[in-house]
Design an enzyme around this catalytic site. Structure first.
Site, short mmCIF file in Angstrom:
data_model
loop_
_atom_site.label_atom_id
_atom_site.label_comp_id
_atom_site.label_asym_id
_atom_site.label_seq_id
_atom_site.Cartn_x
_atom_site.Cartn_y
_atom_site.Cartn_z
N ILE A 476 43.52 25.48 31.35
CA ILE A 476 42.74 24.05 31.50
C ILE A 476 43.75 22.69 31.20
CG2 ILE A 476 40.10 22.41 30.94
CD1 ILE A 476 39.27 25.80 29.80
N LYS A 508 51.05 22.05 18.18
CA LYS A 508 51.98 21.84 17.04
C LYS A 508 52.18 20.25 17.00
CE LYS A 508 54.90 26.34 17.90
NZ LYS A 508 55.93 27.00 18.75
N GLU A 607 28.66 20.35 29.56
CA GLU A 607 28.60 20.60 31.57
C GLU A 607 29.32 21.76 31.57
OE1 GLU A 607 26.16 21.51 33.77
OE2 GLU A 607 26.34 19.80 34.14
N VAL A 610 28.52 26.05 29.54
CA VAL A 610 27.26 26.94 30.57
C VAL A 610 27.89 27.48 32.18
CG1 VAL A 610 25.22 27.52 31.31
CG2 VAL A 610 25.54 25.56 29.10
N LEU A 614 30.30 24.09 38.44
CA LEU A 614 29.00 23.73 37.98
C LEU A 614 28.27 22.72 37.24
CD1 LEU A 614 27.67 28.14 38.17
CD2 LEU A 614 28.75 26.59 40.07
N GLY A 665 43.45 36.94 33.96
CA GLY A 665 43.14 35.38 33.02
C GLY A 665 41.43 35.49 33.24
N ASP A 679 29.64 35.14 23.83
CA ASP A 679 29.97 33.88 24.74
C ASP A 679 28.49 33.31 25.18
OD1 ASP A 679 31.75 32.20 25.96
OD2 ASP A 679 31.16 33.06 27.66
N LYS A 683 25.98 29.86 25.82
CA LYS A 683 25.93 29.25 26.98
C LYS A 683 24.04 29.14 26.65
CE LYS A 683 30.04 30.51 29.48
NZ LYS A 683 30.42 31.69 30.61
N GLY A 796 37.49 30.57 35.33
CA GLY A 796 39.05 29.93 36.58
C GLY A 796 38.96 28.71 35.35
#
Length: 817
Positions: A476, A508, A607, A610, A614, A665, A679, A683, A796
């Site tokens: 990310i 690290k 944001e 959740v 979006l 992934g 998870d 949310k 993603g």
């Protein structure tokens, strides 16, 4: 006639002096008539003071300090005038005289201000002698003048006052009698009493000498040559984007000099102001630059202010009490007592109620100022008509300066707004009716931050600079950096927004650069960093840098990092986080973080917690803020589970779909974090809290997808094997659904929050999902018959990074308003 003055940094080495002589040659070759004032060689005034103090203590090291003085002058003389025996002999005589004088000081152990003035005068007397001889030898006909012959002062040693009537007569007479040569070299900083005692003119004395000579001769211009390109909009050591002010008025220059702009000193301005002589500040090391021109009526400027200055350390003293209200003469007594104590007052502010007066002095004068006021108001203090005096330390004064402020509205609002947006507390304010200066007292730790914020607000208002501190540069984080790099030019050109990556960290290492980390080489810079990453050190460094418009970005799922969110927000730093842990922690912590963000006027945005990219939380908040009432929220909130159930069929084993999602992934490193519903629960918990519910994680009921054996598997590999062994369970579920679809759905209705596998007909919006899309359905008073649907990729790196990026832009929009 022009008068030029060159400061200590300009004459610090033989090479620099030669550069000055080259500049002066161009003046001479043009046939210009000019006088030049030189300071002592750079740093040598301090060396002479040091030698005097050592001698006063009978410290024999004063002799070594004198030799430091001697070495510099011998080296310069032998470099610039190697064959001039007269100059070299005179320098040796100066060294001998200085040594004898300090020997006497060491014997008597007494160093009066009178004696110290003689000691430090050797700096200008020696430097000007050498430079004048070098100019003569290089073809510039020169008269050398010891300023003690032409500048008359009183006997206030260390900061002598000039007798202008006598001084002007002596200067005019001297110059009229010596017209054979066109160039004069005059020692700066020093003068003499009527009976010949050596005096000095105080801080900035060489500039003052130049102004005195220029005024006496009614010169065409006074040029102050220094080591910067004129007067800058701010201190470049604190504000790298500071730039030269082309023109300013005498009044503006006085204000800037009062606030410590070292290129110009307050006494310098008065003589040239009275004679309306232009004053130009130029750079010895960049002689082609036009510098700053100071006149009575400068040309109009596009900027309403000319500069932002500060005094780094002040003490604030407050006298207050009912005994002041309506009592004539209180202010007179107060400032009379301070004058008698010789305490210089920097700033004054008084409430209209007359209940209190606050004034600022330098910290080293605070004690004597307090004592003087207490003695003056001893009776009022004893009868409790006044409160005990209050002293506040570790403060700074910042000031915005400009004559054009009085013709434009909103300047004060802009100043206070810029400080407020960056969490800088204003302790006191002062502004005169002339509106030439607005001053504010702030904590000293925030001085640089305030200068940066104000400079951006007033001089770079078209561009907002954000300082980004990023933890997490994995999938990310690296994607976000690439997005910022691609979009940087557009943001700067079209949105007037500049994003500077100030810090990067992985698990690290960490690296910081307050001027911005290059996005073309950030990986190399982080890899080559020798600074180990600890979140405590990261936050400490971030707070010490104290940069305006700062945003902390968390691209991790690390609980330790979220433990520092409160400290970050409390430091007036906004947060954009893809880490769900903080917002889904216990309600008290969630509520505290929201409260801190409001209190410090910063943003705490999550944001992506959740719906990845979006606009889920934004939409929910907009609905509530606009007065709509939430009836029900249903959502497929896991892109991972959306992908799994969109691709799960009777003919494909459930475990294979999970393995495929993991390979792509979509899942967490341990797929159980997704399949257990934990998870999704985080949310839904965040959504419920943003909808206004006081709710904890345990209040949400989950009908899980996994058996206890799967949950208890010791490794991920063991879990996948156990899941494969239970494929028939999931095949049975999809068989029982028939033509309907299976979706793992979170639901909030009223105060009831549930999560589980649900069956929906093909006509339901959830049935149209494909890939890893998420979908939320808001049923509200306004959207009752046709619920509001939000749909799009819910997992993603690209969309999650884009969601964080969007939050950065949102924060920027608030800061730039």
């Amino acid at each position: 006639m022009k008068v030029l003055k060159f400061g200590g940094s300009s004459v610090a080495t033989p090479q620099r002096i030669q550069s000055i002589i080259d500049i002066l040659k161009t003046y001479h070759e043009r046939g210009e008539e000019f006088a030049v004032v030189f300071s002592a060689f750079g740093g040598l005034t301090d060396v002479l003071i040091k030698a005097g103090k050592q001698a006063e203590q009978s410290d024999e090291t004063y002799k070594a300090t004198v030799q430091e003085f001697a070495k510099r002058h011998r080296a310069t003389a032998y470099t610039l005038t190697p064959d001039n025996e007269r100059v070299i002999a005179k320098i040796e005589q100066n060294i001998a005289d200085l040594s004898d004088l300090l020997h006497g000081v060491s014997l008597t152990r007494e160093l009066s201000m009178r004696t110290l003035d003689v000691v430090v005068s050797f700096g200008e007397r020696s430097s000007n002698l050498i430079i004048a001889a070098a100019m003569e030898e290089q073809g510039i006909p020169t008269n050398y003048i010891d300023a003690r012959e032409i500048v008359r002062t009183n006997a206030q040693f260390g900061n002598a006052k000039v007798d202008f009537e006598a001084t002007n007569a002596l200067i005019q007479s001297h110059f009229l009698e010596n017209t054979a040569k066109k160039v004069w070299v005059i020692t700066g900083f020093i003068g003499a009493t009527n009976d010949g005692l050596t005096t000095t003119l105080g801080r900035g004395g060489s500039d003052y000498t130049g102004a005195i000579v220029a005024a006496a001769l009614n010169a065409e211009v006074l040029e102050i040559w220094t080591d910067v390109n004129g007067v800058l909009t701010a201190d470049p050591r604190k504000v790298p984007t500071a730039f030269t002010v082309p023109q300013m008025s005498y009044a503006e220059a006085m204000e800037v000099s009062h606030f410590g702009a070292k290129v110009i000193y307050p006494p310098t301005i008065q003589p040239v102001l009275q004679q309306n002589i232009p004053l130009r500040i130029l750079n010895t090391f960049n002689p082609s630059h036009s510098g700053t021109l100071i006149t009575k009526n400068p040309e109009p400027s596009e900027h309403p202010i000319k500069g932002i200055s500060s005094i780094s350390q002040i003490a604030l003293i407050t006298i207050e009490g009912s005994g002041m209200v309506g009592v004539p003469g209180t202010a007179s007594r107060l400032f009379g007592s301070l004058a008698r104590a010789k305490a210089n007052v920097i700033l004054i502010t008084q409430g209209s109620s007359e209940h209190s007066i606050t004034f600022a002095v330098m910290p080293d004068e605070a004690r004597k100022a307090k004592q003087a006021v207490e003695e003056e108001f001893d009776y009022e203090l004893k009868i409790n008509a006044l409160e005990p005096l209050r002293i506040e330390l570790n403060l700074s004064v910042i000031a915005v300066i400009g004559e054009n402020m009085k013709s434009q509205t909103g300047i004060a609002g802009k100043l206070f707004g810029a400080l407020g947006k960056n969490g800088i507390n204003i302790i006191a304010i002062a502004q005169g009716s002339s509106e030439l200066n607005i001053s504010a007292v702030i904590p000293q730790k925030d001085e640089t931050k305030a200068l940066l914020a104000l400079h951006e607000g007033f001089f770079l208002s078209e561009t907002t600079v954000l300082h980004l501190f990023m933890v997490g540069v994995g999938l990310i984080g690296s994607t976000l950096l690439e997005q910022i790099k691609r979009q940087a030019a557009y943001l700067k050109h079209s949105r007037r927004l500049e994003l500077q990556i100030v810090a990067l960290a992985n698990s690290k290492k960490m690296t910081f650069n307050s001027n911005g980390i290059a996005l073309d080489s950030w990986k190399t810079q982080l890899q080559e960093s020798e600074t180990s990453m600890t979140m405590t050190d990261f936050v400490d460094t971030m707070r010490k840098l104290n940069l305006p418009n700062s945003i902390f970005i968390d691209n991790t799922a690390n609980v330790e990092i979220t433990a520092h969110y409160a400290d970050i927000l409390d430091a007036s730093i906004s947060i954009s986080t893809a880490n769900k842990i903080a917002a889904s922690s216990n309600f008290a912590n969630y509520s505290n973080l929201k409260h801190l963000a409001d209190k410090r006027n910063v943003q705490f945005l999550f944001e992506t917690n959740v719906g990845a990219g979006l606009p889920v939380i934004t939409t929910l908040n907009d609905l509530i803020a606009s007065g709509d009432r939430i009836l029900k929220i249903e959502g497929v909130l896991s892109g991972t589970l959306s992908f799994i159930f969109n691709n799960f069929t009777k003919n494909t084993p459930f475990s294979e779909i999970v393995a495929q999602a993991k390979q792509l992934g979509y899942t967490e490193p341990d797929p159980r974090d997704d399949l257990s519903g934990s998870d999704v629960r985080r949310k839904l918990l965040i959504l419920a809290r943003e909808a206004g519910l006081v709710i904890e994680s345990d209040d949400i009921k989950i009908d899980g997808l996994l058996s206890q054996k799967c949950l208890n598997a010791p490794t991920i590999e063991a879990f996948m094997a156990q899941l494969a062994a239970e494929n028939t369970v999931y095949t049975q579920k999809i068989t029982e659904a028939g033509e309907n679809v299976l979706r793992f759905v979170a639901s909030l209705e009223g105060e009831i929050a549930t999560i589980g596998l649900r069956t929906y007909p093909p006509s339901h919006p959830f049935a149209s999902l494909n890939g890893s899309d998420n979908m939320l359905v808001f049923t509200t008073e306004r959207y009752k018959e046709r619920p509001l649907v939000i749909r799009g990729p819910g997992a993603g790196a690209e969309v999650t990074a884009a969601g964080v990026f969007a939050e950065i832009i949102r924060i920027a929009s608030k800061l730039s308003r």
